[in-house]
Design a protein around this motif. Structure first.
Motif, PDB file in Angstrom:
ATOM      1  N   SER A   1      -7.373  19.863 -18.668  1.00 17.22           N
ATOM      2  CA  SER A   1      -8.197  18.740 -18.244  1.00 17.22           C
ATOM      3  C   SER A   1      -7.424  17.821 -17.307  1.00 17.22           C
TER       4      SER A   1
ATOM      5  N   VAL B   1      -7.180  19.247 -13.885  1.00 17.43           N
ATOM      6  CA  VAL B   1      -8.436  19.117 -13.131  1.00 17.43           C
ATOM      7  C   VAL B   1      -8.692  17.665 -12.739  1.00 17.43           C
TER       8      VAL B   1
ATOM      9  N   THR C   1      -9.353  16.546  -9.048  1.00 13.08           N
ATOM     10  CA  THR C   1     -10.537  15.756  -8.686  1.00 13.08           C
ATOM     11  C   THR C   1     -10.152  14.579  -7.806  1.00 13.08           C
TER      12      THR C   1
ATOM     13  N   ILE D   1     -13.625  22.142  -0.093  1.00 15.89           N
ATOM     14  CA  ILE D   1     -14.445  22.761  -1.142  1.00 15.89           C
ATOM     15  C   ILE D   1     -13.787  24.074  -1.576  1.00 15.89           C
TER      16      ILE D   1
ATOM     17  N   GLU E   1     -10.718  23.296  -3.605  1.00 13.70           N
ATOM     18  CA  GLU E   1     -11.153  22.863  -4.938  1.00 13.70           C
ATOM     19  C   GLU E   1     -11.449  24.084  -5.813  1.00 13.70           C
ATOM     20  N   PHE E   2     -12.126  25.058  -5.229  1.00 14.00           N
ATOM     21  CA  PHE E   2     -12.481  26.282  -5.961  1.00 14.00           C
ATOM     22  C   PHE E   2     -11.222  27.005  -6.447  1.00 14.00           C
TER      23      PHE E   2
ATOM     24  N   LEU F   1      -9.500  25.117  -9.241  1.00 14.60           N
ATOM     25  CA  LEU F   1     -10.174  25.288 -10.531  1.00 14.60           C
ATOM     26  C   LEU F   1      -9.791  26.620 -11.178  1.00 14.60           C
TER      27      LEU F   1
ATOM     28  N   TYR G   1      -7.923  27.069 -14.772  1.00 10.23           N
ATOM     29  CA  TYR G   1      -8.532  27.875 -15.830  1.00 10.23           C
ATOM     30  C   TYR G   1      -7.587  28.984 -16.279  1.00 10.23           C
TER      31      TYR G   1
ATOM     32  N   SER H   1     -20.215  19.567  -4.364  1.00 10.74           N
ATOM     33  CA  SER H   1     -19.099  20.423  -4.776  1.00 10.74           C
ATOM     34  C   SER H   1     -18.303  19.785  -5.907  1.00 10.74           C
ATOM     35  N   MET H   2     -18.280  18.447  -5.945  1.00 15.44           N
ATOM     36  CA  MET H   2     -17.431  17.774  -6.928  1.00 15.44           C
ATOM     37  C   MET H   2     -18.189  17.269  -8.156  1.00 15.44           C
TER      38      MET H   2
ATOM     39  N   LEU I   1     -17.073  18.426 -11.629  1.00 13.92           N
ATOM     40  CA  LEU I   1     -15.660  18.389 -12.045  1.00 13.92           C
ATOM     41  C   LEU I   1     -15.443  17.553 -13.311  1.00 13.92           C
TER      42      LEU I   1
ATOM     43  N   TYR J   1     -15.884  19.514 -16.474  1.00 14.02           N
ATOM     44  CA  TYR J   1     -14.806  20.412 -16.898  1.00 14.02           C
ATOM     45  C   TYR J   1     -13.975  19.711 -17.973  1.00 14.02           C
ATOM     46  N   ILE J   2     -13.828  18.400 -17.809  1.00 17.05           N
ATOM     47  CA  ILE J   2     -12.992  17.621 -18.720  1.00 17.05           C
ATOM     48  C   ILE J   2     -13.744  17.235 -19.996  1.00 17.05           C
TER      49      ILE J   2
ATOM     50  N   PRO K   1     -17.851  25.973 -25.515  1.00 16.54           N
ATOM     51  CA  PRO K   1     -16.943  25.242 -24.620  1.00 16.54           C
ATOM     52  C   PRO K   1     -16.404  26.071 -23.447  1.00 16.54           C
ATOM     53  N   ARG K   2     -16.001  27.304 -23.746  1.00 21.93           N
ATOM     54  CA  ARG K   2     -15.367  28.088 -22.688  1.00 21.93           C
ATOM     55  C   ARG K   2     -16.348  28.377 -21.543  1.00 21.93           C
ATOM     56  N   LYS K   3     -17.598  28.623 -21.895  1.00 27.87           N
ATOM     57  CA  LYS K   3     -18.582  28.935 -20.843  1.00 27.87           C
ATOM     58  C   LYS K   3     -18.895  27.713 -19.982  1.00 27.87           C
TER      59      LYS K   3
ATOM     60  N   ARG L   1     -16.597  25.608 -18.996  1.00 29.19           N
ATOM     61  CA  ARG L   1     -15.547  25.611 -17.972  1.00 29.19           C
ATOM     62  C   ARG L   1     -15.806  26.694 -16.926  1.00 29.19           C
ATOM     63  N   GLN L   2     -16.294  27.843 -17.379  1.00 26.26           N
ATOM     64  CA  GLN L   2     -16.579  28.913 -16.413  1.00 26.26           C
ATOM     65  C   GLN L   2     -17.738  28.541 -15.491  1.00 26.26           C
TER      66      GLN L   2
ATOM     67  N   VAL M   1     -18.432  25.437 -14.475  1.00 24.22           N
ATOM     68  CA  VAL M   1     -17.901  24.480 -13.495  1.00 24.22           C
ATOM     69  C   VAL M   1     -17.116  25.213 -12.411  1.00 24.22           C
ATOM     70  N   LEU M   2     -16.396  26.242 -12.841  1.00 19.75           N
ATOM     71  CA  LEU M   2     -15.573  27.037 -11.931  1.00 19.75           C
ATOM     72  C   LEU M   2     -16.366  27.528 -10.717  1.00 19.75           C
ATOM     73  N   MET M   3     -17.591  27.960 -10.961  1.00 19.41           N
ATOM     74  CA  MET M   3     -18.407  28.536  -9.898  1.00 19.41           C
ATOM     75  C   MET M   3     -19.079  27.483  -9.019  1.00 19.41           C
TER      76      MET M   3
ATOM     77  N   PRO N   1     -18.343  24.898  -6.986  1.00 18.41           N
ATOM     78  CA  PRO N   1     -18.077  24.642  -5.571  1.00 18.41           C
ATOM     79  C   PRO N   1     -18.777  25.660  -4.661  1.00 18.41           C
ATOM     80  N   LEU N   2     -18.954  26.886  -5.156  1.00 15.06           N
ATOM     81  CA  LEU N   2     -19.621  27.906  -4.335  1.00 15.06           C
ATOM     82  C   LEU N   2     -21.093  27.553  -4.129  1.00 15.06           C
TER      83      LEU N   2
END
Lengths: 81, 490
Positions: free
Chosen positions: A20, A23, A27, A63, A66-67, A70, A74, B85-86, B89, B92-93, B268-270, B272-273, B275-277, B279-280
């Motif tokens: 955390s 990140v 951020t 962007i 950032e990706f 992350l 992780y 994109s942000m 974020l 995630y925390i 919880p883990r999902k 974070r996953q 959030v990971l995607m 920005p795309l």
């Protein structure tokens, strides 16, 4: 799986907090790049990069960074675990 | 066959498909389970999380407001990319922590968190009311946008009012019957469709009008100095306004109750996953802006009545000869509006039932709660439809104030999660002050002092009051202290 997935060991909680914090720093950096630091570095149309005006390119670049950031956060967290 | 008829058939096919997928998703699921309707038993798959959160970011704004900003304001439109994109974020925390707490304490909404952490019955009601006002405004925008597009793409053969009722009626039906699961599955179809349409148009239009993205930007830079910059001579937005708009949007993103409550739909883990995607997903907004930039220098701003109309204008004037394309683009734009509208309608119904109705009637059975939630989908839906079709100016500005007030949940959420001394008195006083300051500046005075976003001013006042009052009225009785400590520990 579902019950287990919600439980967390004390040790892992430490790693989660480390992730955390990583990140949080990411951020702040990316937010600065889009705002305060955008003006001195990217507040212009030229040079054109891949056809994009520089301000557009800069925004897209951060962007992407950032990706990547992350993914690193992780991966690190689950490697520690 | 005539163009408009082909377009109508394609849009019609899409609508039928969305309805069928949505209704199938909810078919044979427990009808009277609160956990099923609100958070799909907390075990949503990663794929559905992605399409659902992706669908939420792409609203009617993406196909109307986004290109409109690029066309009329230039570089300031980049704020959309930056904040999208942000926006996740912070999740995630706080997401994993909320998921664990939610599982333990059976939370399904933002108000649940507020009620439990602060041991207060008033706080969730205030949160719920602000949220519902904001939601109705948000929904009305989606309905207006999609009805407008439907009307244009069928060359006026389907009336605006009929389109609004048809499109939103379908959303109400599948959300009321299938709950969150229906919204998520229809988002899978809708996300795919709008991504294809956005990229197709975003690459094709600059190429068709300029011969490529490079020549397009070179022309803008040569003919409109300052247009691709912020806060300089000729630019259309100041630096303060740009920066604070991004900050307020990033902070406020996950405070939207329909997004916040997604902390409770998976493990919880999902989160974070997911959030990971994210920005795309924001990168998918890039072609949407290119559409707007392509029109600069090609379309006379006087030819359209508002900048939001630039995409429909381009599509009908450049691609107007193909009914198939008109239909496909119309369906893509509708998909963007509907994938946001379903999540918001669902969120509003949950907020109303969980955070207002249940506070006044704590002993309501699960069955009763689910019936109220499903009815609330229909009633809130009809209210939003009314506002979209007949909304009076006074009503609209009231709702607009709430829309900008969502970010005022920031102190009570972060304070509640990370500050043991945060108290209900502080949270309530701060929230009311923040909402008041924001609404007063935005709706009554209609100014942003120093060009700093009204939401930030509200947030500053909110934060100071939240801290000061919390220091004076600390959580003192046993129940309050225990609630605070339990939240900190998770």
């Amino acid at each position: 799986m579902s019950e287990q997935a919600f439980l967390i060991e004390k040790e892992d909680l430490e790693y989660e907090r480390k992730g955390s914090r990583f990140v949080l720093i990411l951020t702040v950096i990316v937010l600065l790049m889009h705002t305060v630091l955008f003006y001195p570095f990217a507040n212009r149309a030229e040079p054109f990069v891949m056809g994009l005006a520089f301000c557009v390119f800069w925004t897209v670049l951060w962007i992407c960074i950032e990706f990547v950031g992350l993914i690193v956060a992780y991966e690190l967290e689950f490697k520690w675990r | 066959m005539e163009n408009w008829l082909i377009a109508l058939i394609i849009i019609g096919l899409y609508l039928v498909l969305a309805l069928v997928i949505g209704m199938l998703a909810g078919y044979k699921r427990e009808f009277f389970s609160v956990e099923e309707f609100t958070v799909t038993h907390r075990n949503m798959s990663l794929f559905l999380m992605w399409v659902m959160m992706g669908g939420a970011i792409f609203s009617a704004f993406a196909f109307l407001g986004g290109p409109g900003w690029a066309f009329s304001k230039g570089a300031p439109a980049l704020y959309i990319l930056a904040y999208c994109s942000m926006g996740l974020l912070p999740w995630y925390i706080i997401g994993p922590k909320l998921a664990r707490l939610g599982k333990k304490k059976q939370w399904v909404s933002l108000g649940d968190f507020a009620r439990n952490r602060y041991n207060s019955r008033a706080l969730p009601v205030i949160v719920g009311i602000v949220a519902i006002f904001a939601f109705i405004q948000y929904l009305a925008l989606q309905i207006k946008g999609s009805a407008y597009i439907f009307n244009i793409m069928t060359e006026g053969h389907v009336s605006y009012n009929f389109a609004a009722i048809l499109i939103y009626g379908i959303v109400i039906i599948y959300v009321a019957t299938g709950g969150l699961r229906a919204a998520a599955w229809s988002d899978a179809l809708q996300s795919g469709l709008m991504i294809v349409v956005a990229w197709g148009l975003g690459l094709y239009l600059p190429w068709k009008l300029w011969g490529g993205i490079g020549p397009m930007f070179q022309n803008i830079a040569a003919t409109k100095p300052g247009f691709l910059q912020i806060g300089v001579e000729g630019a259309l937005m100041s630096k303060n306004a740009y920066s604070t708009t991004i900050i307020v949007s990033v902070l406020g993103f996950i405070m939207w109750p329909h997004l916040f409550s997604k902390s409770f739909v998976t493990e919880p883990r999902k989160i974070r996953q997911t959030v990971l995607m994210y920005p795309l997903f924001a990168l998918i907004m890039l072609p949407v802006l290119l559409i707007g930039f392509a029109a600069v220098g090609k379309v006379d701003p006087m030819a359209i009545t508002s900048a939001d109309q630039i995409l429909p204008y381009l599509v009908t004037h450049v691609l107007g000869s193909s009914g198939f394309l008109l239909g496909l683009i119309g369906a893509g734009a509708l998909a963007a509006a509907m994938s946001s509208a379903d999540a918001i309608t669902h969120g509003a119904a949950v907020e109303f039932t969980q955070d207002v109705y249940r506070i006044f009637k704590p002993k309501a059975s699960d069955k009763e709660v689910v019936i109220v939630m499903r009815s609330a989908v229909v009633i809130i839906g009809l209210l939003a439809l009314y506002v979209a079709l007949f909304g009076a100016a006074g009503l609209i500005s009231l709702l607009l104030g709430a829309y900008g007030s969502i970010v005022q949940f920031v102190p009570l959420v972060y304070g509640g999660l990370y500050w043991k001394k945060a108290s209900k008195q502080g949270a309530i006083a701060g929230l009311i002050a923040g909402v008041f300051v924001n609404t007063y500046l935005q709706v009554i005075l209609k100014i942003n002092p120093l060009d700093i976003n009204a939401g930030i001013w509200g947030l500053l006042v909110n934060l100071v009051i939240f801290i000061v009052i919390s220091m004076i009225f600390k959580p003192s009785n046993k129940a309050d202290v225990e609630a605070a400590e339990e939240t900190m520990a998770a």
